[in-house]
Enzyme design. Structure first.
Site, PDB file in Angstrom:
ATOM      1  N   ASN A  75      24.542  21.484 -10.955  1.00  0.00           N
ATOM      2  CA  ASN A  75      25.071  20.532 -11.940  1.00  0.00           C
ATOM      3  C   ASN A  75      24.371  19.198 -11.819  1.00  0.00           C
ATOM      4  O   ASN A  75      24.284  18.454 -12.784  1.00  0.00           O
ATOM      5  CB  ASN A  75      26.561  20.282 -11.675  1.00  0.00           C
ATOM      6  CG  ASN A  75      27.375  21.518 -11.878  1.00  0.00           C
ATOM      7  OD1 ASN A  75      27.361  22.095 -12.953  1.00  0.00           O
ATOM      8  ND2 ASN A  75      28.056  21.965 -10.830  1.00  0.00           N
TER       9      ASN A  75
ATOM     10  N   LYS B  15      40.000  12.397  -5.414  1.00  0.00           N
ATOM     11  CA  LYS B  15      39.437  11.322  -4.586  1.00  0.00           C
ATOM     12  C   LYS B  15      40.284  10.059  -4.734  1.00  0.00           C
ATOM     13  O   LYS B  15      40.625   9.405  -3.759  1.00  0.00           O
ATOM     14  CB  LYS B  15      37.988  11.028  -4.996  1.00  0.00           C
ATOM     15  CG  LYS B  15      37.018  12.148  -4.673  1.00  0.00           C
ATOM     16  CD  LYS B  15      36.879  12.335  -3.183  1.00  0.00           C
ATOM     17  CE  LYS B  15      36.044  13.561  -2.850  1.00  0.00           C
ATOM     18  NZ  LYS B  15      36.170  13.986  -1.459  1.00  0.00           N
TER      19      LYS B  15
ATOM     20  N   TYR C 121      38.511  16.700 -10.009  1.00  0.00           N
ATOM     21  CA  TYR C 121      37.815  16.350  -8.760  1.00  0.00           C
ATOM     22  C   TYR C 121      37.948  14.850  -8.489  1.00  0.00           C
ATOM     23  O   TYR C 121      38.352  14.424  -7.400  1.00  0.00           O
ATOM     24  CB  TYR C 121      36.334  16.747  -8.849  1.00  0.00           C
ATOM     25  CG  TYR C 121      35.478  16.054  -7.816  1.00  0.00           C
ATOM     26  CD1 TYR C 121      35.519  16.451  -6.485  1.00  0.00           C
ATOM     27  CD2 TYR C 121      34.663  14.970  -8.159  1.00  0.00           C
ATOM     28  CE1 TYR C 121      34.757  15.787  -5.519  1.00  0.00           C
ATOM     29  CE2 TYR C 121      33.904  14.306  -7.205  1.00  0.00           C
ATOM     30  CZ  TYR C 121      33.953  14.723  -5.888  1.00  0.00           C
ATOM     31  OH  TYR C 121      33.209  14.060  -4.942  1.00  0.00           O
TER      32      TYR C 121
ATOM     33  N   SER D 185      34.203   8.535  -3.568  1.00  0.00           N
ATOM     34  CA  SER D 185      33.099   8.630  -4.515  1.00  0.00           C
ATOM     35  C   SER D 185      33.148   7.478  -5.509  1.00  0.00           C
ATOM     36  O   SER D 185      34.220   6.952  -5.831  1.00  0.00           O
ATOM     37  CB  SER D 185      33.238   9.962  -5.266  1.00  0.00           C
ATOM     38  OG  SER D 185      32.439   9.957  -6.424  1.00  0.00           O
TER      39      SER D 185
ATOM     40  N   PHE E 223      27.699   6.696  -3.686  1.00  0.00           N
ATOM     41  CA  PHE E 223      27.092   6.744  -5.013  1.00  0.00           C
ATOM     42  C   PHE E 223      26.387   8.110  -5.150  1.00  0.00           C
ATOM     43  O   PHE E 223      27.053   9.108  -4.955  1.00  0.00           O
ATOM     44  CB  PHE E 223      26.286   5.455  -5.270  1.00  0.00           C
ATOM     45  CG  PHE E 223      27.262   4.368  -5.673  1.00  0.00           C
ATOM     46  CD1 PHE E 223      28.199   3.878  -4.745  1.00  0.00           C
ATOM     47  CD2 PHE E 223      27.366   3.933  -6.973  1.00  0.00           C
ATOM     48  CE1 PHE E 223      29.188   2.975  -5.129  1.00  0.00           C
ATOM     49  CE2 PHE E 223      28.348   3.015  -7.358  1.00  0.00           C
ATOM     50  CZ  PHE E 223      29.251   2.544  -6.436  1.00  0.00           C
TER      51      PHE E 223
HETATM   52  P1  NAD Z   1      29.548  20.351   0.593  1.00  0.00           P
HETATM   53  O1  NAD Z   1      30.243  21.295  -0.317  1.00  0.00           O
HETATM   54  O2  NAD Z   1      28.147  20.633   0.975  1.00  0.00           O
HETATM   55  O3  NAD Z   1      30.404  20.153   1.928  1.00  0.00           O
HETATM   56  C1  NAD Z   1      31.807  20.264   1.945  1.00  0.00           C
HETATM   57  C2  NAD Z   1      32.154  21.259   3.052  1.00  0.00           C
HETATM   58  O4  NAD Z   1      33.576  21.391   3.127  1.00  0.00           O
HETATM   59  C3  NAD Z   1      31.582  22.646   2.805  1.00  0.00           C
HETATM   60  O5  NAD Z   1      30.881  23.054   3.966  1.00  0.00           O
HETATM   61  C4  NAD Z   1      32.823  23.520   2.565  1.00  0.00           C
HETATM   62  O6  NAD Z   1      32.629  24.831   3.035  1.00  0.00           O
HETATM   63  C5  NAD Z   1      33.887  22.773   3.322  1.00  0.00           C
HETATM   64  N1  NAD Z   1      35.267  22.946   2.854  1.00  0.00           N
HETATM   65  C6  NAD Z   1      35.737  22.831   1.589  1.00  0.00           C
HETATM   66  N2  NAD Z   1      37.056  23.014   1.574  1.00  0.00           N
HETATM   67  C7  NAD Z   1      37.448  23.264   2.854  1.00  0.00           C
HETATM   68  C8  NAD Z   1      38.698  23.540   3.485  1.00  0.00           C
HETATM   69  N3  NAD Z   1      39.818  23.605   2.788  1.00  0.00           N
HETATM   70  N4  NAD Z   1      38.712  23.739   4.823  1.00  0.00           N
HETATM   71  C9  NAD Z   1      37.581  23.682   5.547  1.00  0.00           C
HETATM   72  N5  NAD Z   1      36.373  23.431   5.004  1.00  0.00           N
HETATM   73  C10 NAD Z   1      36.309  23.221   3.674  1.00  0.00           C
HETATM   74  O7  NAD Z   1      29.668  18.895  -0.064  1.00  0.00           O
HETATM   75  P2  NAD Z   1      28.954  17.544   0.333  1.00  0.00           P
HETATM   76  O8  NAD Z   1      28.025  17.190  -0.747  1.00  0.00           O
HETATM   77  O9  NAD Z   1      28.473  17.594   1.726  1.00  0.00           O
HETATM   78  O10 NAD Z   1      30.196  16.561   0.207  1.00  0.00           O
HETATM   79  C11 NAD Z   1      30.987  16.197   1.316  1.00  0.00           C
HETATM   80  C12 NAD Z   1      32.144  15.329   0.840  1.00  0.00           C
HETATM   81  O11 NAD Z   1      31.621  14.189   0.176  1.00  0.00           O
HETATM   82  C13 NAD Z   1      33.069  16.013  -0.166  1.00  0.00           C
HETATM   83  O12 NAD Z   1      34.399  15.611   0.095  1.00  0.00           O
HETATM   84  C14 NAD Z   1      32.600  15.479  -1.496  1.00  0.00           C
HETATM   85  O13 NAD Z   1      33.606  15.479  -2.451  1.00  0.00           O
HETATM   86  C15 NAD Z   1      32.209  14.066  -1.110  1.00  0.00           C
HETATM   87  N6  NAD Z   1      31.226  13.474  -2.042  1.00  0.00           N
HETATM   88  C16 NAD Z   1      30.059  14.123  -2.268  1.00  0.00           C
HETATM   89  C17 NAD Z   1      29.126  13.595  -3.152  1.00  0.00           C
HETATM   90  C18 NAD Z   1      27.832  14.326  -3.442  1.00  0.00           C
HETATM   91  O14 NAD Z   1      27.158  13.989  -4.394  1.00  0.00           O
HETATM   92  N7  NAD Z   1      27.417  15.310  -2.654  1.00  0.00           N
HETATM   93  C19 NAD Z   1      29.406  12.390  -3.801  1.00  0.00           C
HETATM   94  C20 NAD Z   1      30.604  11.729  -3.533  1.00  0.00           C
HETATM   95  C21 NAD Z   1      31.513  12.286  -2.637  1.00  0.00           C
HETATM   96  C1  UD1 Z   2      28.281  13.528 -10.632  1.00  0.00           C
HETATM   97  C2  UD1 Z   2      29.776  13.488 -10.838  1.00  0.00           C
HETATM   98  C3  UD1 Z   2      30.417  12.609  -9.783  1.00  0.00           C
HETATM   99  C4  UD1 Z   2      30.015  13.078  -8.398  1.00  0.00           C
HETATM  100  C5  UD1 Z   2      28.490  13.072  -8.324  1.00  0.00           C
HETATM  101  C6  UD1 Z   2      27.978  13.552  -7.008  1.00  0.00           C
HETATM  102  C7  UD1 Z   2      30.075  13.826 -13.263  1.00  0.00           C
HETATM  103  C8  UD1 Z   2      30.529  13.216 -14.534  1.00  0.00           C
HETATM  104  N1  UD1 Z   2      30.079  13.021 -12.181  1.00  0.00           N
HETATM  105  O1  UD1 Z   2      27.786  12.218 -10.797  1.00  0.00           O
HETATM  106  O2  UD1 Z   2      31.829  12.678  -9.910  1.00  0.00           O
HETATM  107  O3  UD1 Z   2      30.571  12.229  -7.409  1.00  0.00           O
HETATM  108  O4  UD1 Z   2      27.974  13.927  -9.328  1.00  0.00           O
HETATM  109  O5  UD1 Z   2      28.225  14.910  -6.841  1.00  0.00           O
HETATM  110  O6  UD1 Z   2      29.725  14.992 -13.195  1.00  0.00           O
HETATM  111  N2  UD1 Z   2      21.460  14.733 -15.558  1.00  0.00           N
HETATM  112  C9  UD1 Z   2      20.555  15.273 -16.454  1.00  0.00           C
HETATM  113  N3  UD1 Z   2      20.268  16.604 -16.347  1.00  0.00           N
HETATM  114  C10 UD1 Z   2      20.850  17.417 -15.416  1.00  0.00           C
HETATM  115  C11 UD1 Z   2      21.765  16.847 -14.502  1.00  0.00           C
HETATM  116  C12 UD1 Z   2      22.058  15.501 -14.614  1.00  0.00           C
HETATM  117  O7  UD1 Z   2      20.019  14.566 -17.294  1.00  0.00           O
HETATM  118  O8  UD1 Z   2      20.571  18.627 -15.389  1.00  0.00           O
HETATM  119  C13 UD1 Z   2      21.737  13.288 -15.633  1.00  0.00           C
HETATM  120  C14 UD1 Z   2      23.193  12.931 -15.866  1.00  0.00           C
HETATM  121  O9  UD1 Z   2      23.486  12.889 -17.228  1.00  0.00           O
HETATM  122  C15 UD1 Z   2      23.278  11.556 -15.175  1.00  0.00           C
HETATM  123  C16 UD1 Z   2      22.268  11.671 -14.021  1.00  0.00           C
HETATM  124  O10 UD1 Z   2      21.395  12.740 -14.382  1.00  0.00           O
HETATM  125  O11 UD1 Z   2      22.843  10.540 -16.046  1.00  0.00           O
HETATM  126  C17 UD1 Z   2      22.912  11.991 -12.685  1.00  0.00           C
HETATM  127  O12 UD1 Z   2      23.737  13.145 -12.843  1.00  0.00           O
HETATM  128  P1  UD1 Z   2      24.412  13.906 -11.592  1.00  0.00           P
HETATM  129  O13 UD1 Z   2      23.384  14.157 -10.561  1.00  0.00           O
HETATM  130  O14 UD1 Z   2      25.163  15.057 -12.134  1.00  0.00           O
HETATM  131  O15 UD1 Z   2      25.397  12.805 -10.988  1.00  0.00           O
HETATM  132  P2  UD1 Z   2      26.554  11.969 -11.724  1.00  0.00           P
HETATM  133  O16 UD1 Z   2      26.848  12.477 -13.056  1.00  0.00           O
HETATM  134  O17 UD1 Z   2      26.210  10.517 -11.580  1.00  0.00           O
END
Ligand code: NAD
Ligand code: UD1
Length: 337
Positions: free
Chosen positions: A199, A154, A150, A125, A179
């Site tokens: 969130n 990573k 979290y 991330s 991103f």
């Molecule tokens: P998600 O929660 O939708 O998918 C993660 C999956 O992993 C889920 O289906 C969950 O049930 C499964 N899981 C969790 N722990 C497990 C375990 N111990 N054993 C087996 N399965 C398990 O999340 P996502 O948004 O698809 O994210 C996927 C990956 O990308 C994650 O590692 C997350 O941290 C990373 N990531 C996500 C974002 C984002 O914004 N979504 C950003 C940066 C990195």
């Molecule tokens: C967040 C996580 C980051 C994670 C990413 C994807 C934090 C500090 N960072 O990133 O670690 O990899 O999510 O899951 O939580 N915002 C609002 N109102 C809302 C929600 C968000 O104004 O209700 C704003 C935030 O302040 C930010 C932008 O929207 O400026 C994006 O927020 P968000 O979607 O939560 O992502 P990040 O904070 O960039």
């Protein structure tokens, strides 16, 4: 290739499965369904026109089951999504986050090694850059201070995999630093399905649009950005999914270690996203300006040229597409799966 996809039932995993199958690969999914539903896999099968996606409901910390999966399947590589990802929750439940994300990955890597499958693509991330020293962020920007458990998992897991690759050069390790993934498959059949109050920005916006939440809170309008609200590099989840398919080239080329930023290279503010969503979907999103959210930074967007140069991958979708597809998913599935 035949790919083990951990966390494949989740948001990014389900979209990646579609692109893997489209590119001629096959997959075995392991997921404990803690944050997902098997319905996503049924829909992936429908969308790809295959009978069913091979799936084992298990926790990756369950070594015996993981051993069995490797014993029963010839697996060429692993795309490792499984993990807990809610930033706020990680602050209140640090042990659970460290236990799940670290230990799960340790067990996975060890079982992979025992079965001589030494190719892994890891979901990292942009959070590893902390408050970035360089904008746009390149891969050689120094890693920063993560403000939550979290993010720490990573950053630490990146280090674990780099050390492993250095100790044994048979490993091919690709660290993809995502991103801000938003959007959904254009079919509207699969998408992000957060538990409880979202969130992240886009799921919150779509829940306001669908009438589940009244108003969006915009966290701060006094940042040093063009309109005072936080700027991020939003990327369409289908583009992100395709980056994983492209990353398999690193494995094919036996490149060793590779790190890529996966973003579009464009920064959009919170109000840019809200205004684009309203324009593209013709829906009013009422919002209030709220105080800054703890731990947030002003600006975060990447330079994605390295992935373009080395993987031939480039994001194709823009913010309009992301807003359209996020809404298409939410309105067709107001209660998720
Ligand atoms: P998600 O929660 O939708 O998918 C993660 C999956 O992993 C889920 O289906 C969950 O049930 C499964 N899981 C969790 N722990 C497990 C375990 N111990 N054993 C087996 N399965 C398990 O999340 P996502 O948004 O698809 O994210 C996927 C990956 O990308 C994650 O590692 C997350 O941290 C990373 N990531 C996500 C974002 C984002 O914004 N979504 C950003 C940066 C990195
Ligand atoms: C967040 C996580 C980051 C994670 C990413 C994807 C934090 C500090 N960072 O990133 O670690 O990899 O999510 O899951 O939580 N915002 C609002 N109102 C809302 C929600 C968000 O104004 O209700 C704003 C935030 O302040 C930010 C932008 O929207 O400026 C994006 O927020 P968000 O979607 O939560 O992502 P990040 O904070 O960039």
């Amino acid at each position: 290739m035949n790919i083990l996809v951990t966390g494949g039932a989740g948001f990014i995993g389900s979209h990646t499965l579609i692109e893997l199958y489209k590119a001629g690969h096959t997959a075995v999914v392991v997921d404990n369904l803690y944050n997902s539903s098997e319905e996503s896999l049924r829909r992936v099968a429908q969308l790809t026109g295959i009978d069913h996606i091979p799936f084992v409901k298990a926790d990756i910390r369950d070594r015996e089951t993981l051993e069995q999966i490797f014993a029963n399947n010839h697996l060429d590589a692993c795309i490792h999504f499984a993990g807990l990802k809610a930033v706020g929750e990680s602050v209140t439940k640090p042990l659970e986050y460290y236990e799940n994300n670290m230990n799960g990955t340790f067990v996975l890597l060890d079982v992979m090694r025992r079965h001589n499958c030494k190719n892994i693509i890891f979901s990292s991330s942009a959070t590893v850059y902390g408050d970035p020293a360089i904008i746009p962020i390149t891969e050689d920007c120094p890693k920063g201070q993560c403000t939550n458990p979290y993010g720490q998992t990573k950053s630490m897991l990146e280090q674990v995999m780099m050390d492993l690759q250095q100790s044994d050069t048979e490993w091919n390790v690709v660290l993809l630093r995502y991103f801000n993934p938003i959007g959904a498959h254009p079919s509207g059949r699969i998408g992000e399905n957060p538990n409880g109050i979202p969130n992240n920005l886009m799921p919150y916006i779509t829940q306001v649009a669908v009438g589940k939440r009244e108003r969006l809170g915009v966290f701060g309008n006094d940042y040093p950005t063009h309109d005072g609200t936080g700027v991020r590099d939003y990327i369409h989840v289908v583009d992100l999914a395709m980056a994983h398919v492209a990353a398999l080239q690193v494995v094919e080329r036996r490149q060793g270690l590779a790190i890529y930023n996966i973003g579009t290279g464009h920064g959009y503010s919170v109000l840019d996203v809200v205004n684009t969503f309203m324009r593209v979907n013709n829906i009013i999103i009422p919002y209030d300006i709220k105080p800054r959210r703890a731990g947030d930074i002003a600006t975060c967007y990447c330079n994605p040229k390295k992935a373009e140069r080395e993987l031939g991958w480039k994001a194709r979708y823009g913010l309009d597409d992301m807003c359209r597809d996020s809404w298409n998913w939410q309105k067709n599935n107001p209660d998720g799966y």
